[in-house]
Design a protein around this motif. Structure first.
Motif, PDB file in Angstrom:
ATOM      1  N   LEU A 147       0.825  -1.205   0.000  1.00  0.00           N
ATOM      2  CA  LEU A 147       0.000   0.000   0.000  1.00  0.00           C
ATOM      3  C   LEU A 147       0.863   1.261   0.000  1.00  0.00           C
ATOM      4  O   LEU A 147       0.553   2.245  -0.683  1.00  0.00           O
ATOM      5  CB  LEU A 147      -0.917   0.001   1.227  1.00  0.00           C
ATOM      6  N   ALA A 148       1.951   1.240   0.776  1.00  0.00           N
ATOM      7  CA  ALA A 148       2.837   2.400   0.821  1.00  0.00           C
ATOM      8  C   ALA A 148       3.444   2.669  -0.554  1.00  0.00           C
ATOM      9  O   ALA A 148       3.534   3.826  -1.003  1.00  0.00           O
ATOM     10  CB  ALA A 148       3.935   2.186   1.863  1.00  0.00           C
ATOM     11  N   ARG A 149       3.857   1.589  -1.242  1.00  0.00           N
ATOM     12  CA  ARG A 149       4.420   1.777  -2.587  1.00  0.00           C
ATOM     13  C   ARG A 149       3.369   2.271  -3.570  1.00  0.00           C
ATOM     14  O   ARG A 149       3.651   3.131  -4.425  1.00  0.00           O
ATOM     15  CB  ARG A 149       5.041   0.468  -3.070  1.00  0.00           C
ATOM     16  N   LEU A 150       2.154   1.742  -3.463  1.00  0.00           N
ATOM     17  CA  LEU A 150       1.084   2.192  -4.350  1.00  0.00           C
ATOM     18  C   LEU A 150       0.748   3.660  -4.117  1.00  0.00           C
ATOM     19  O   LEU A 150       0.557   4.432  -5.067  1.00  0.00           O
ATOM     20  CB  LEU A 150      -0.168   1.329  -4.139  1.00  0.00           C
ATOM     21  N   GLU A 151       0.678   4.055  -2.836  1.00  0.00           N
ATOM     22  CA  GLU A 151       0.362   5.448  -2.531  1.00  0.00           C
ATOM     23  C   GLU A 151       1.446   6.378  -3.062  1.00  0.00           C
ATOM     24  O   GLU A 151       1.152   7.432  -3.651  1.00  0.00           O
ATOM     25  CB  GLU A 151       0.202   5.630  -1.025  1.00  0.00           C
ATOM     26  N   ALA A 152       2.716   5.986  -2.865  1.00  0.00           N
ATOM     27  CA  ALA A 152       3.815   6.804  -3.381  1.00  0.00           C
ATOM     28  C   ALA A 152       3.773   6.870  -4.906  1.00  0.00           C
ATOM     29  O   ALA A 152       4.035   7.924  -5.510  1.00  0.00           O
ATOM     30  CB  ALA A 152       5.150   6.241  -2.909  1.00  0.00           C
ATOM     31  N   SER A 153       3.424   5.743  -5.544  1.00  0.00           N
ATOM     32  CA  SER A 153       3.358   5.720  -7.004  1.00  0.00           C
ATOM     33  C   SER A 153       2.240   6.629  -7.512  1.00  0.00           C
ATOM     34  O   SER A 153       2.443   7.410  -8.455  1.00  0.00           O
ATOM     35  CB  SER A 153       3.139   4.286  -7.487  1.00  0.00           C
ATOM     36  N   PHE A 154       1.060   6.561  -6.881  1.00  0.00           N
ATOM     37  CA  PHE A 154      -0.045   7.406  -7.312  1.00  0.00           C
ATOM     38  C   PHE A 154       0.249   8.881  -7.060  1.00  0.00           C
ATOM     39  O   PHE A 154      -0.075   9.737  -7.893  1.00  0.00           O
ATOM     40  CB  PHE A 154      -1.335   6.996  -6.598  1.00  0.00           C
ATOM     41  N   ASP A 155       0.879   9.169  -5.935  1.00  0.00           N
ATOM     42  CA  ASP A 155       1.265  10.560  -5.673  1.00  0.00           C
ATOM     43  C   ASP A 155       2.263  11.049  -6.718  1.00  0.00           C
ATOM     44  O   ASP A 155       2.186  12.194  -7.186  1.00  0.00           O
ATOM     45  CB  ASP A 155       1.867  10.678  -4.271  1.00  0.00           C
ATOM     46  N   GLY A 156       3.202  10.158  -7.092  1.00  0.00           N
ATOM     47  CA  GLY A 156       4.165  10.539  -8.117  1.00  0.00           C
ATOM     48  C   GLY A 156       3.510  10.789  -9.455  1.00  0.00           C
ATOM     49  O   GLY A 156       3.856  11.750 -10.164  1.00  0.00           O
TER      50      GLY A 156
END
Length: 382
Positions: A147-156
């Motif tokens: 989830l942390a990686r997905l959130e960072a990816s979507f924010d990026g």
């Protein structure tokens, strides 16, 4: 056609626990029954014959039963008692199995509820499961990491879309402003100057679009691979940028050993060109840029270093993100200063990743940056 009702995992676990317990209890009770059967059966022997000439009557048991009937009654009573015990224990095992299965599946239920919340758009939620480091907690921690990686990816991606829109809208707004000024005073319009300005703005828009296409291609991966000489690409990049280096008063020093690597020739050429161009543009008058290419322990090693303005640790962390510059985000430089579109190093990072390489950037003590890239030699992945 109606589908059969499916048993839940909790009910299946409870039934499995009850069936296992019932089998174990049945085996134990069966053993007890067999032991009692073996103890009672030898005690029942044949009835001794009564002498015909004897007048004494045979003794009669007080209850009127023979030893055989006594043993049969005991075994029947024991069998019924075993059946009752088996039934009660099986029901108890089913209830205990239901409770234990519920407690064991509670963390998984929590993961399911968190996933449902995330499906509604709450990427910031986490399971944050507490307890011993068992398989369920490992699953929850892995889910939180994803989830942390997905959130960072979507924010990026959201930041990238905003920055790309800004970069593309700026030249369009500039073109519209030039056209509005010309339309307001057609007689006073300097057509050659207007055409020159529009050509420059259009060229910058084309550069941004081409850079975005290069970045998308690099992130997509290698499509057509072939063996190329990394030093040859570096030599071409130094030759192409020699005019700009002379204009900016930057001396370029290179030591290029032939190093064959396997990869996408277009992407690798773009990687080398971007690094050399970045080393020259982000420099200071009278500065120096050095490029080395060599082989070391089965890896192709390319080092690009330059003198220039100091780079802080915070700037270094974001330097390889799209539309990031060491002098600030989404800001154009002057004609002679550091400008560009802020995609060069992002393309370098994407190309390196696509070729299974590593990238390390280190600020120089006196200013500038040293970028070290290693790639598998001859396409060998390590």
């Amino acid at each position: 056609m109606t589908s059969r009702p499916r048993l839940t995992i909790r009910l299946r676990l409870a039934l499995l626990y009850a069936a296992t317990s019932a089998a174990a209890i049945a085996a134990a009770l069966g053993g007890v029954y067999l032991v009692m059967f073996g103890l009672l059966t030898p005690a029942v022997g044949p009835t001794p014959p009564i002498p015909t000439n004897s007048t004494a009557s045979a003794p009669v048991p007080p209850d009127g039963l023979t030893p055989t009937q006594d043993a049969s009654q005991v075994l029947d009573t024991l069998l019924r008692a075993c059946g009752v015990v088996l039934l009660v224990c099986s029901l108890g095992a089913l209830v205990m199995g239901w409770i234990v299965a519920g407690r064991m599946l509670a963390p998984i239920r929590r993961v399911t509820l968190t996933a449902a919340g995330i499906a509604a758009g709450n990427l910031h939620e986490r399971v944050a499961l507490r307890g011993p480091d068992d398989e369920v907690k490992e699953l929850a921690d892995t889910f939180d990491g994803m989830l942390a990686r997905l959130e960072a990816s979507f924010d990026g991606y959201r930041r990238f879309a905003a920055d790309a829109s800004h970069e593309l809208l700026t030249p369009l707004a500039t073109s519209q402003a030039l056209l509005d000024v010309a339309a307001a005073s057609p007689r006073a319009c300097d057509v050659p100057a207007l055409l020159a300005d529009l050509t420059e703005v259009n060229a910058r828009s084309e550069q941004i679009v081409n850079a975005l296409l290069d970045l998308a291609r690099a992130e997509h991966g290698i499509i057509a691979a072939s063996t190329v000489d990394l030093a040859g690409f570096a030599r071409d990049a130094v030759a192409v940028t020699s005019g700009e280096a002379s204009h900016r008063d930057v001396s370029v020093v290179s030591r290029l050993d032939p190093v064959p690597v396997t990869g996408d020739p277009t992407l690798l050429r773009q990687l080398v060109t971007n690094l050399v161009t970045n080393a020259i543009r982000h420099n200071k008058p009278g500065g120096r840029a050095s490029i080395t290419v060599s082989a070391d322990r089965g890896r192709a090693v390319m080092t690009v270093s330059n003198t220039g303005f100091p780079v802080t640790e915070d700037e270094l962390k974001q330097l390889f993100e799209p539309f990031t510059r060491a002098t600030g985000r989404t800001r154009h430089g002057s004609g002679d200063g550091p400008g560009g579109h802020g995609l060069g190093l992002a393309i370098v990072h994407a190309v390196t990743t696509a070729h299974h390489g590593t990238l390390t950037a280190t600020p120089n003590p006196d200013g500038g940056l040293t970028v070290l890239i290693t790639l598998p030699l001859d396409g060998r992945q390590s």
